[in-house]
Design a protein around this motif. Structure first.
Motif: not given
Ligand code: NOJ
Length: 548
Positions: A1-6, A261-262, A293-294, A325-331
């Motif tokens: 899992m990516v740490n979104l803060d980074d 998510r399932v 949340r990725l 631009r549209q990619l969520p952060r960390g995606a």
């Protein structure tokens, strides 16, 4: 899992270290057409195993196999009658294990197609379900009664054309099929269905597969009321029938992300696996399948390059920037030029422009998915009417959308049937041109195959290409220029999509790493480079570059 803060703005971060599915090229194999080892005209799993050395030589890090499960072939494997077995025409479970071991030994991961939205109408689940409301499997599919006038329950249409409902007696009701009538939709609102599909995933993950490409991920949830789809206000008489309705209620329903998510939950029970999803929606809605949340698909497929019309730099640049631009952060991004559902890139663009498209795919930021045979520049096939033993279900209603044209046998040699099989293959080869074969192109340093192989290997050993940031650069008309920055070194890519030569500014101390064809001349003391029509180059810059 990516740490979104980074993670900064999406184009401006470098995974450290990148996961295998971020750094490698994924190669899609259509198993029926890759290599026939058994002599029945149909490709098979031992055939893929026999060609493992080719895949390793080419440099791909993973293969995605279109469905290999038992299937009555209403939609060539996308109608599954047993999710936990191998179709005998492709081999056995033992053959599967042997293929997996051989590919793993060569460092090649294996991604299977998972088809959770629908089964075959011959799957025991459906056979049981159609015995009526008393059956424990009745609610596993979507059954409804006729409307008062005897018509189907709503106006939904199949993607292949015609109503998405078929009436059967018993139970005297209609069942929903978003595709062929041999592909009844499973009822994902039933928790037993979700659990059954999770068990299917575990069966294969326990065997060692590295992940799944989830078929029609965005279709699993529908409007619970099954309300009519609205008419497309932009559709006019004579327009393509499959665009007449907007699929507002039949796809991307209220629980679509919950169901993604399932599936992802099972992937995360195992280390280092990947979930790729087929999501054919406008970009903003497609990237939402990364999950807030990725926690959905690692990579919902990005079909943007299949939708280009002019293939001009002016068209491509905003498409790339908009997606970034549209990619969520960390995606993590991904790109493809086509798959088994599209005409082949070499026919869409013509041989002159194909190499620059290949260079684009393998230099953009994100995982490239490669379609087998494109490395030879294979064209679409043309089948004279009435010559095929079976036809694509989509072509039965819309011949102009025949997908078989891009599913023809891989062309290995100049021998009979291009070395794919010793007998007449299930589909004729696309071209008898002996130069469109692995055998010939391997020996020719100027071939498309040699070029693609160099690109893949360059991408593999150049961190900036495999996982660096992306930044558009300005350039002359018709040239798409961008920079890929990485702490280990920066490259610039200049792709001339135009029919005239163009001068691009370059850093005098830079070094050409690869060119689509004979390297361009540099001028003005090494500060400009003249690109020929449809020429692309990858240049290592001396300057450190800008991190996006
Ligand atoms: C998408 C697959 O790519 C296509 O080939 C298939 O016909 C449909 N899903 C239905 O499974």
């Amino acid at each position: 899992m990516v740490n979104l803060d980074d993670v900064g703005r999406s184009g401006a971060w470098v995974p450290d270290p990148p996961a295998w599915w971020q750094r490698e090229v994924i190669y899609q194999i259509y198993p029926r057409s890759f290599f026939d080892s058994s002599g029945d005209g149909i490709g098979d799993l031992p055939g893929i195993r026999e060609r493992a050395d080719y895949l390793a030589w080419l440099g791909v890090g993973a293969v995605w196999l279109a469905p290999i499960y038992p299937s009555p072939d209403a939609d060539l494997g996308y109608d599954i009658s047993d999710y936990v077995n191998v179709d005998p025409r492709f081999g056995t479970l033992d053959d599967f294990d042997a293929m997996l071991t051989t590919l793993h030994e060569r460092g090649i991961r294996v991604i299977l197609d998972l088809v959770p939205n629908h089964s075959s109408d011959q799957h025991p689940w459906f056979v049981e379900s159609r015995s009526g409301p008393g059956s424990p499997k009745y609610d596993w599919y979507v059954w409804r009664s006729s409307r008062p006038d005897g018509s189907p329950p709503n106006n939904w249409e199949s993607y292949f054309g015609g109503p998405a409902w078929d009436y059967v007696e018993p139970p005297g009701q209609w069942y929903l099929h978003s595709f062929d009538r041999g592909q009844p939709d499973l009822n994902w609102d039933n928790p037993e269905v979700r659990e059954a599909m999770q068990d299917v995933m575990r069966f294969w993950l326990d065997r060692g597969v590295d992940g799944f490409r989830v078929d029609v991920l965005w279709l699993l949830s529908k409007d619970p009321e099954l309300a009519d789809n609205p008419v497309n206000p932009e559709w006019g008489e004579g327009g393509p029938p499959w665009l007449r309705l907007l699929r507002a209620n039949s796809e991307d329903g209220p629980r679509a992300h919950e169901y993604a998510r399932v599936l992802r939950g099972v992937i995360d029970e195992y280390p280092d696996r990947v979930m790729v999803g087929e999501v054919v929606l406008p970009p903003a809605r497609a990237v939402a399948f990364h999950g807030e949340r990725l926690d959905e698909a690692h990579m919902p497929h990005n079909f943007a390059l299949t939708e280009l019309r002019t293939w001009s730099a002016e068209e491509i640049r905003p498409v790339v920037e908009e997606y970034e631009r549209q990619l969520p952060r960390g995606a993590w991004p991904n790109w493809l030029l086509g798959d088994h559902d599209f005409p082949r890139i070499a026919s869409r663009l013509g041989p002159e422009r194909t190499r620059v498209a290949h260079m684009l795919l393998l230099t953009l930021r994100g995982t490239p998915t490669w379609y087998y045979g494109d490395e030879l520049g294979l064209p679409d096939a043309h089948f004279p009417p009435g010559t095929l033993a079976m036809i694509d279900p989509q072509a039965s209603t819309s011949p102009e959308r025949d997908r078989f044209i891009a599913r023809t046998p891989m062309q290995w040699s100049a021998g009979p049937h291009a070395g794919f099989s010793e007998v007449e293959p299930w589909l004729p080869v696309a071209s008898d041109d002996g130069s469109l074969t692995v055998e010939r192109q391997r020996e020719d340093p100027d071939s498309v195959l040699s070029f693609v192989r160099s690109l893949i290997h360059l991408r593999r050993r150049t961190p900036a290409l495999a996982s660096g940031t992306y930044r558009s650069l300005s350039g002359p008309p018709s040239v798409l220029s961008f920079e890929r920055w990485h702490p280990d070194g920066t490259v610039r890519v200049h792709l001339n999509f135009g029919a005239t030569s163009q001068d691009v500014e370059v850093d005098g101390a830079g070094r050409i790493l690869l060119s689509t064809n004979e390297p361009p001349e540099t001028r003005a003391g090494g500060h400009t480079m003249r690109l020929r029509p449809y020429q692309g180059v990858i240049v290592r810059t001396a300057a450190p570059g800008t991190p996006g």
